[in-house]
Design a protein around this motif. Sequence first.
Motif, PDB file in Angstrom:
ATOM      1  N   ILE A 137     -24.882 -17.159 -59.646  1.00 52.12           N
ATOM      2  CA  ILE A 137     -23.479 -17.513 -59.544  1.00 52.12           C
ATOM      3  C   ILE A 137     -22.640 -16.243 -59.434  1.00 52.12           C
ATOM      4  O   ILE A 137     -22.975 -15.202 -59.979  1.00 52.12           O
ATOM      5  N   LEU A 172     -29.493 -22.600 -60.909  1.00 46.12           N
ATOM      6  CA  LEU A 172     -28.596 -21.462 -60.667  1.00 46.12           C
ATOM      7  C   LEU A 172     -28.645 -20.432 -61.788  1.00 46.12           C
ATOM      8  O   LEU A 172     -28.719 -20.784 -62.968  1.00 46.12           O
ATOM      9  N   ASP A 174     -26.680 -18.887 -63.794  1.00 45.92           N
ATOM     10  CA  ASP A 174     -25.260 -18.993 -64.173  1.00 45.92           C
ATOM     11  C   ASP A 174     -25.053 -18.623 -65.645  1.00 45.92           C
ATOM     12  O   ASP A 174     -24.175 -19.148 -66.315  1.00 45.92           O
ATOM     13  N   ARG A 246     -18.200 -20.554 -61.660  1.00 45.05           N
ATOM     14  CA  ARG A 246     -19.330 -21.430 -61.301  1.00 45.05           C
ATOM     15  C   ARG A 246     -18.913 -22.452 -60.237  1.00 45.05           C
ATOM     16  O   ARG A 246     -19.612 -22.648 -59.240  1.00 45.05           O
ATOM     17  N   ASP A 247     -17.765 -23.107 -60.456  1.00 46.20           N
ATOM     18  CA  ASP A 247     -17.295 -24.136 -59.516  1.00 46.20           C
ATOM     19  C   ASP A 247     -17.059 -23.554 -58.125  1.00 46.20           C
ATOM     20  O   ASP A 247     -17.436 -24.146 -57.112  1.00 46.20           O
ATOM     21  N   VAL A 250     -20.577 -22.737 -56.426  1.00 47.94           N
ATOM     22  CA  VAL A 250     -21.343 -23.919 -55.974  1.00 47.94           C
ATOM     23  C   VAL A 250     -20.708 -24.496 -54.715  1.00 47.94           C
ATOM     24  O   VAL A 250     -21.397 -24.866 -53.753  1.00 47.94           O
ATOM     25  N   TYR A 253     -21.673 -22.282 -51.829  1.00 43.00           N
ATOM     26  CA  TYR A 253     -23.103 -22.416 -51.502  1.00 43.00           C
ATOM     27  C   TYR A 253     -23.384 -23.684 -50.702  1.00 43.00           C
ATOM     28  O   TYR A 253     -24.210 -23.699 -49.806  1.00 43.00           O
ATOM     29  N   ARG A 254     -22.676 -24.757 -51.085  1.00 44.19           N
ATOM     30  CA  ARG A 254     -22.945 -26.038 -50.405  1.00 44.19           C
ATOM     31  C   ARG A 254     -22.748 -25.918 -48.888  1.00 44.19           C
ATOM     32  O   ARG A 254     -23.452 -26.545 -48.118  1.00 44.19           O
ATOM     33  N   TYR A 267     -28.250 -29.947 -59.162  1.00 44.78           N
ATOM     34  CA  TYR A 267     -27.801 -28.566 -59.358  1.00 44.78           C
ATOM     35  C   TYR A 267     -27.862 -28.324 -60.855  1.00 44.78           C
ATOM     36  O   TYR A 267     -27.048 -28.848 -61.601  1.00 44.78           O
TER      37      TYR A 267
END
Length: 578
Positions: A137, A172, A174, A246-247, A250, A253-254, A267
Amino acid sequence: MACFFRRRIAAKLGKTLQQSDDVFMPALSAVPVFNKQETADLRLSISVLRTNGVLPVSGEIQAQTEHLANQLKRDSVVEDISAGSAVINFKIDRKLLAKKILEPFGTGHHGKIELNSELFNSLKTGTTLVEYSSPNIAKKFHAGHLRSTIIGNFIANLKESLGNKVIRMNYLGDWGMQFGLLGAGFSQFGSQEQLKENPLQHLFEVYVKVNKEAECNEDTMLAARDFFRKLEQHDSQAMSLWQQFRDITVCEYRHVYERLGVHFDVYSGESFHQEGVQEVVSQLQNKGLLKTTKMGTSVVDLSAEDQSNICTILRSDGTSLYITRDIAAAIDRREKYHFDEMIYVTDKSQTHHFQQLFQILQAMGHSWADRCHHVPFGLVRGMKTRSGEVVFLEDILNEARARMLHNMKQSKMTKEMDNAEDTAQKVGISALIVQDFKGPLQGDYKFAWDKVLQAQGDTGVFLQYTHARLCSLIRKNDDIDAATFDPSFLTEQSGISILQHLLRYDEVLYQSAQDLQPKHLLNFLLKLCHLTASAHRELPVKGSPQQVAQARMRLFSGTCSVLASGMKILGIIPVDKM
């Protein structure tokens, strides 16, 4: 596809040697095809029969081979039987070969192929959890993660195609000290405005700056440790910053996964297992496995007679490590998903980490630890874009698309397309995957743009071009009804060679399932493309008499189906036009 013939030959052998048919199945295999040469279709290995106790080991192997070949009678299925060097060769009636191989394919060239073969009966099916990709992350998706992502995706696709229930997990990074550094660094170098504009680029810049600072400034390192301790104690301010990072990551990455055609069911992340860490520590203590060192760290001693092997579980300040969270994660997954096997896909530098992980799980009494496997892979050298050194995956994908688009515009073969960019992206990604899957996964390899995107030779471009060409042939001849066809009109060697090669499809998938290496399937598909190129030249559909055209169409649509099926297992999205 070779099912029917293997079964018939095994029955013939069983009758002659008065044994169960099943004992002959492992010794029967399809004969590899050589261009333009006529070969037998299936062969029986006498050494395998001797090893498995079906034939006596005493006596000369060649004499045994010839004696058995002479005992076997030809019939309506097998038209010729001959002794080779420690093998018996079987040639199948040509009409029956075409009929049985092409039977599953109607006219729909993208129909899902039913993969059923006796070979797969020995493979255990059940729930397979595959953990792959797993980037950190707050760092941009590095090109190094490409290998874990595409290899893990291939393993998940393969297991699914063979009837397993697959859980695709992205675990992840993270949590841990890197977050301590980033948290401490953000208060010093971060900006919420820049975070909104270009989130991952900004976090990456902050991380680089704080790392530099920490090298020469002890206070920065202390601040990082302090921030991580606050995270482990669930301090609300630290947690809120962590959640924001983190949000953002992600979400970014998507987009990359979408471009690669990769998806995940779960995830997860190291952060999910902080609670479990305490439970792991208690269990290790209760079993007398946890020792405290002079330095105040908590360790598990895995040493054998001949070598020392100490694994640190907690730092002296009581914070957890990567392995501690991995132990907690494995136990949690077993309880939650009841997996029958779990596969971790990471680079080979982590081999020792996974050996320790599996040993600790065994020592804790988890008998399922022997169903956990690590699939290691080597490094890619020289994967750079034109612009610079640090290589982010997004840049590599953009570069592959741009170069492919340029090549397509230069080519005389390229058709006018509605969405050339999308096609260039899919073909560019296929090229990256094929380059990666050619050799054994554990090997390092040197990346070269010119080789990767060549249209000639064994490349992803050649694979896609062959598929698109078959789709075009099927579209142009959609007036020919190949639903019923007469197999006796497929007599030319270039067509027979394709049929013989298709006999190997289940063997290749079986081999891939044994060692989880994609090279077997890739090489099978590339060979199919070469055989198709010859057949395409020599077996015209247009202008041929109706029954000949029907038979050839059935051959080409079957080939197209197998090509699409194999490409999808490799993680390649087939294109219909190019």
